[in-house]
Design an enzyme around this catalytic site. Sequence first.
Site, mmCIF file in Angstrom:
data_model
loop_
_atom_site.group_PDB
_atom_site.id
_atom_site.type_symbol
_atom_site.label_atom_id
_atom_site.label_comp_id
_atom_site.label_asym_id
_atom_site.label_seq_id
_atom_site.Cartn_x
_atom_site.Cartn_y
_atom_site.Cartn_z
ATOM 1 N N THR A 1 0.881 -1.337 -0.107
ATOM 2 C CA THR A 1 0.066 0.109 -0.164
ATOM 3 C C THR A 1 0.941 1.271 0.056
ATOM 4 O OG1 THR A 1 -1.414 -1.370 1.392
ATOM 5 C CG2 THR A 1 -1.941 0.949 0.984
ATOM 6 N N GLY B 1 -0.548 1.286 -4.772
ATOM 7 C CA GLY B 1 -1.639 0.419 -4.027
ATOM 8 C C GLY B 1 -2.646 1.413 -3.592
ATOM 9 N N LYS C 1 5.724 0.737 -22.178
ATOM 10 C CA LYS C 1 6.096 1.596 -21.002
ATOM 11 C C LYS C 1 7.679 1.817 -20.544
ATOM 12 C CE LYS C 1 4.960 3.168 -16.389
ATOM 13 N NZ LYS C 1 4.368 2.982 -15.021
ATOM 14 N N ASN D 1 14.216 6.869 -15.276
ATOM 15 C CA ASN D 1 14.405 6.339 -14.045
ATOM 16 C C ASN D 1 15.882 6.171 -13.693
ATOM 17 O OD1 ASN D 1 12.164 5.555 -12.230
ATOM 18 N ND2 ASN D 1 11.258 4.808 -14.003
#
Lengths: 319, 319
Positions: free
Chosen positions: A18, A22, A195, A203
């Site tokens: 989470t 999430g 992607k 990144n």
Amino acid sequence: MEYWSIGVMKQRILVVGTGAIGGFYGGKLAQAGASVSTLCRSDYELVKSKGITVTSTLGNFHFTPEKVIRDLGEYGPPPDYILVGLKVLPEIDTAKIIKEMVGPETAIVLLQNGVEIEEPVARAFPDNEIISGLAFICATRTGPGHIDHTDFGRLVIGRFPAGKSAKVEELATLFNDSGVVCEVSEDVVTARWRKLVWNAPFNPISVLGGGADTKTMVENPESLELARNVMEEVCLIAAAAGHPLPGEVVQQNIDGTRAMAPYKSSMLVDFEAARPMEVEAILGNGLRVAKRHGVSAPHIESLYGLLKLVDSKIRSQDK
Amino acid sequence: MEYWSIGVMKQRILVVGTGAIGGFYGGKLAQAGASVSTLCRSDYELVKSKGITVTSTLGNFHFTPEKVIRDLGEYGPPPDYILVGLKVLPEIDTAKIIKEMVGPETAIVLLQNGVEIEEPVARAFPDNEIISGLAFICATRTGPGHIDHTDFGRLVIGRFPAGKSAKVEELATLFNDSGVVCEVSEDVVTARWRKLVWNAPFNPISVLGGGADTKTMVENPESLELARNVMEEVCLIAAAAGHPLPGEVVQQNIDGTRAMAPYKSSMLVDFEAARPMEVEAILGNGLRVAKRHGVSAPHIESLYGLLKLVDSKIRSQDK
């Protein structure tokens, strides 16, 4: 039939991992009427008492999970969907973490970065539906129970490895009902490579280039050139792996990045917090595919060599 | 004849750029009996009053320059040798800095990193002898008037662009008299490429890899692989430019680095002090030679793209 089932029975969704992804998408599914619970570790106390506060360009909202659990055993019967928002790191065994809660009808939704990240989960649960998902979003967990969503938010989801499925449609409907644009792809592996065209350069370069945001990376001619070379290598690898991307994808990604509000990549956020980075998901896995197909990818190789060094330093300090 | 001239008339040597290299080798030439003066900027007051203290594996010593000047006009008649230890940076115009002190008989000695760094000086002083020199040394200026020499120290010097010269021999004799092993090369440009085999990988990787010393870089398999690829590209470029290097040079450099006491590269020292780095001398110049000869050097290109980003950040903070 499906509409009726949506109306009558709430989908039971368990979010594992989470963080920004999430928490944000779990919260949106709850807004759309699903019963969304969260597995939390470090945030457990705070999320249990106060829920998750999301500052979002789609409108700020508060997400109070149905249940906040610290251990899967506390959840109840297996959910309809497990939404995985975990980082993809060698030491995180997603299959092992979710095992206890995967029932025969549970669909496993992987909202994660990188390529070739589904295989270990698909192998562990050969009879379950795996839904692979890509989040095109700028969102950061700014503190316990706090997520800041600053740009974008679109999802692409699809049955892994390919094809249609009722569960994918149902999930997409929920997302779209909540205001999240969710596209269904019948070829989600190709979407993953697409992607990666963004993730593989921006990144790593953001970290290795001394903490550069997107604006800095596209305005510096040498790093832009490097980004372009990396993107072209991703296209070559994808094509060799049977997932050719349209020729304009490189320029589109550069133009799109130029148009973005300056953004700190998720890898840079991890780096600055001295957390392990998704080096393997974003570079290593792609390089292994390249090797398998005899594709040369020296620019990606270079970023990989440097990032492994930086990552191993972070990990050694962690101990 | 030459021995006699060494005995009777002291060579007048002016060191321009009195950092670790200029200070150490200038001090050794003074030990050998030459009359060595130094141009100092930031260290002027301290060096004028206290000289330069050198901690060295060849034996600690103190160097009191004949004259310490802040401006070339203070020096007197042009010296026999100008020993240039300046960093090679686009904003440092060596020819302009030394112009005033270059007499008809002055030899200009460039003890600097990188390849193709002699041309601008050679063009500015077409009638002067240019001596190109490579310092294989681990030495750092640890503070004003302080140099720490921790390993190695060998020099290779030679007439630029090639051939023999009495002045080169004289200088080499002085160095050898002082205890510095100084080899004379009749093909110093090739020697420069050979040194680049070490500098091109390990200087950039030490910075981009998060501040890695030599030991870390050779022990991490991914960064070692990157270093090897960069070395091989340097060999390809050197060969295309007419300076082929022996095949074993790559492995020799790796083995040599493994055997070294862990060392912070000079580029890393500059980076940590937020000083501009020798990106062009060590990577940009080599890449331009590669382009001129149609040699592909994607690993070097990648390091270059990243370092330019890091360097531009340092420079923007500098203002």
